[in-house]
Design an enzyme around this catalytic site. Structure first.
Site, PDB file in Angstrom:
ATOM      1  N   GLU A  51      21.150 -70.739 -21.310  1.00 38.66           N
ATOM      2  CA  GLU A  51      22.443 -69.760 -20.670  1.00 38.66           C
ATOM      3  C   GLU A  51      22.067 -68.725 -21.682  1.00 38.66           C
ATOM      4  OE1 GLU A  51      26.184 -69.580 -18.249  1.00 38.66           O
ATOM      5  OE2 GLU A  51      25.788 -71.217 -19.678  1.00 38.66           O
ATOM      6  N   LYS A 119      23.369 -67.484 -11.227  1.00 34.71           N
ATOM      7  CA  LYS A 119      23.976 -68.608 -10.853  1.00 34.71           C
ATOM      8  C   LYS A 119      25.111 -68.346  -9.766  1.00 34.71           C
ATOM      9  CE  LYS A 119      27.478 -70.694 -14.752  1.00 34.71           C
ATOM     10  NZ  LYS A 119      27.567 -70.592 -16.036  1.00 34.71           N
ATOM     11  N   CYS A 157      23.244 -73.591 -15.868  1.00 37.54           N
ATOM     12  CA  CYS A 157      25.083 -74.591 -16.376  1.00 37.54           C
ATOM     13  C   CYS A 157      26.035 -75.628 -15.344  1.00 37.54           C
ATOM     14  CB  CYS A 157      25.675 -73.824 -16.922  1.00 37.54           C
ATOM     15  SG  CYS A 157      27.087 -74.201 -18.089  1.00 37.54           S
ATOM     16  N   LEU A 299      46.319 -74.566 -51.906  1.00 40.78           N
ATOM     17  CA  LEU A 299      46.001 -75.479 -52.327  1.00 40.78           C
ATOM     18  C   LEU A 299      47.461 -75.831 -52.286  1.00 40.78           C
ATOM     19  CD1 LEU A 299      43.972 -77.956 -51.665  1.00 40.78           C
ATOM     20  CD2 LEU A 299      43.593 -77.858 -54.229  1.00 40.78           C
ATOM     21  N   SER A 300      47.821 -76.618 -51.518  1.00 41.40           N
ATOM     22  CA  SER A 300      49.308 -76.762 -51.593  1.00 41.40           C
ATOM     23  C   SER A 300      49.750 -78.327 -52.611  1.00 41.40           C
ATOM     24  CB  SER A 300      50.042 -77.166 -50.375  1.00 41.40           C
ATOM     25  OG  SER A 300      50.248 -77.953 -49.754  1.00 41.40           O
TER      26      SER A 300
END
Length: 561
Positions: A51, A119, A157, A299-300
């Site tokens: 689609e 559709k 769909c 980055l803790s």
């Protein structure tokens, strides 16, 4: 075999489960042409694509721009001319019928459009808002190539989720259904799709091809998983999920009609693996389709950032991921060690930028205004916002997209600092509750797949998974100082958010009313934060953004319970 190249007893279709790029008309047309070339080389009768493949899906209000629709029509005309000598090509693209715009499925053959299905049922729920941009089409009858191929109906769909369209097509003489889809993932959706399509087969007695798109588009991931059902509803072919795939289905004509022959049967992975792969694919496609190749993140030493780092490495490779530790006086030695361990396991670069000097400067600048007032959440948020500032500065300087790392539990109740740890361009774990964060981490540590670009084995240090979560913005801080335990919080949130249950329902399920009311209050007052938050991979049917749209200004509170 007649002049069309179709055997009287066989009809061969090449199904293209492919990944378009929104708005890349030339690129999507080239991908369609390549699939058609492959189909011609194989000698198939039809090449079918999903689609709205030519434009990408969902185009939202982009499709309302006349120049875009005209450009798409020109590319469709070129495809029609280029693919005139060979198999038919079925492809989704917009169509203007006078002044009415449609989501259409075009069948091109011999330099002409031999069928165009518009559709009929336009979805207007969850992430879909097609009534806003498209007009409803009538139900088209089936089409055929030459004199011996099956009469094919193309419910587009949503049309195949209701019996009206398929039954009408069957009454008009359809013998096979090929259903083009742009159906996005949410957890456990495959069984829902399969059951719906089996119902259409049982109602009509006709075989059905379910052809789905694959790839990430903003928050959504189209998961593929295309399949073929025989006239009794038995599964005859199953494509892999989350992968581009060209697969051939052969229909054989017998006395009682057309039958698909048994073909490839991919194995569907479990729920945790599918969620993880969605997050990886969503990030990989979001970066690739927006022109980024590298990311960074703070980055803790906590589990959320460690998981996002693992997702990023699996999506992009360790050489394209950079982590930064931004310690303050409240950052524990254990967090520094855990962050270093996480970076080492993933093989990524870890830089460290202290926020102490900047924090002192900000607090000194504000001291005359804040004099006489006790320290509170203001000072905590200054730390978070300084981290956001420093990470965004690096993103600008080095051209790396900043990833934000808040899980769905935090996003729901606002346990995050706007313009601080919410800063960033994408959030892979936005729709992942904290309890599931832990599950996903354990799954990744125990499993490796060939689609992962990261190393095998432990990816998130066990020490990080096992320690109590903390924002570390004040001494000895724990998340449970401000929030219910995550098992309780997530249970309540699943009822209030995912299921739209009432406070009374939560109380009846065993949750304390005061706790439920607190969570409800936090949920509503945090709407403005979510309105400004980065997009993230959709994993559930009630993800924040398009699935759940609430007003920011809202005084209503549930009086039940």
């Amino acid at each position: 075999m007649d002049g069309s190249g179709i055997s009287g007893d066989r009809f061969r279709v090449l199904l293209g489960q492919l990944n378009p790029v929104m708005g890349d008309l030339a690129g999507n047309a080239a991908k369609a042409r390549a699939a058609w070339d492959e189909g011609r080389a194989r000698g198939v009768d039809l090449v079918a694509l999903p689609e709205m493949f030519l434009t990408g899906y969902q185009p939202q209000d982009l499709i309302r721009k006349q120049a875009f629709v005209l450009d798409a029509a020109e590319h469709l005309d070129r495809l029609m001319a280029e693919c005139a000598d060979g198999p038919a090509l079925a492809i989704g693209a917009p169509y203007v019928d006078g002044v009415r715009l449609h989501n259409a499925y075009h069948v091109l053959h011999g330099g002409q459009v031999i069928s165009r299905s518009l559709k009929h049922f336009l979805p207007n729920f969850n992430v879909f808002d097609e009534v806003r941009v498209f007009n409803r089409g009538g139900v088209e009858g089936p089409w055929t190539i030459g004199n011996h191929g099956p009469r094919i109906g193309n419910p587009v769909c949503e049309d195949a989720w209701y019996p009206d369209v398929t039954e009408t097509m069957a009454e008009c003489g359809a013998e096979v259904f090929i259903v083009p889809n742009g159906s996005p993932y949410f957890r456990d959706k495959f069984e829902i799709r399969l059951n719906q399509m089996v119902s259409r087969v049982v109602e009509t007695g006709l075989p059905l091809v379910y052809l789905n798109m694959v790839g990430g588009q903003d928050d959504q991931v189209f998961d593929g998983g295309s399949f073929v059902l025989d006239r009794h509803g038995a599964l005859m072919m199953q494509f892999p999920v989350f992968e581009e795939h060209l697969g051939e289905v052969v229909f054989e004509r017998r006395e009682d009609g057309w039958h698909p022959l048994k073909g490839e049967m991919a194995v569907l992975p479990g729920s945790l693996e599918q969620d993880y792969r969605v997050m990886v694919l969503a990030l990989r496609d979001y970066l690739g389709k927006t022109g980024f190749s590298k990311v960074l993140l703070g980055l803790s030493g906590g589990v959320d950032s460690a998981l996002v780092a693992a997702i990023a490495v699996d999506a992009l490779g360790p050489e394209n991921v950079r982590c930064v530790m931004l310690p303050s006086e409240y950052t524990s030695a254990a967090s520094l060690e855990d962050a270093a361990r996480a970076a080492a396991l993933l093989g990524v670069r870890l830089d460290e930028v202290s926020i102490e000097g900047a924090r002192a400067a900000v607090e000194e600048a504000l001291a005359p205004l804040f004099e006489g007032r006790a320290a509170d959440i203001t000072e905590e948020n200054i730390q978070s916002r300084l981290r956001g500032l420093m990470l965004m500065a690096q993103s600008n300087k080095f051209g790396e997209m900043l990833l934000t790392t808040g899980n769905k539990s935090e996003v729901a109740v606002g346990y995050a600092t706007i313009y601080g740890d919410m800063s960033g361009g994408y959030n892979p774990i936005k729709d992942l509750y904290k309890t599931r964060v832990f599950e996903i981490c354990r799954w990744r540590n125990a499993n490796w797949r060939d689609w992962m670009k990261g190393p095998e084995g432990e990816a998130v240090p066990v020490a990080i998974i096992d320690k109590p979560p903390s924002a570390e913005l004040r001494a000895d801080q724990k998340d449970e100082d401000s929030l219910p335990p995550y098992e309780v919080l997530d249970g309540i949130l699943k009822m209030l958010v995912d299921e739209e249950k009432s406070v009374a329902d939560c109380v009846a399920a065993g949750y304390d009313r005061e706790v439920v009311k607190k969570v409800e209050h936090l949920l509503y007052i945090s709407e403005y934060k979510r309105f400004q938050s980065a997009p993230g991979a959709r994993l559930s049917p009630r993800a924040f953004w398009l699935d759940r749209r609430y007003p920011i200004v809202n005084r209503w509170r549930d009086p039940s319970g």
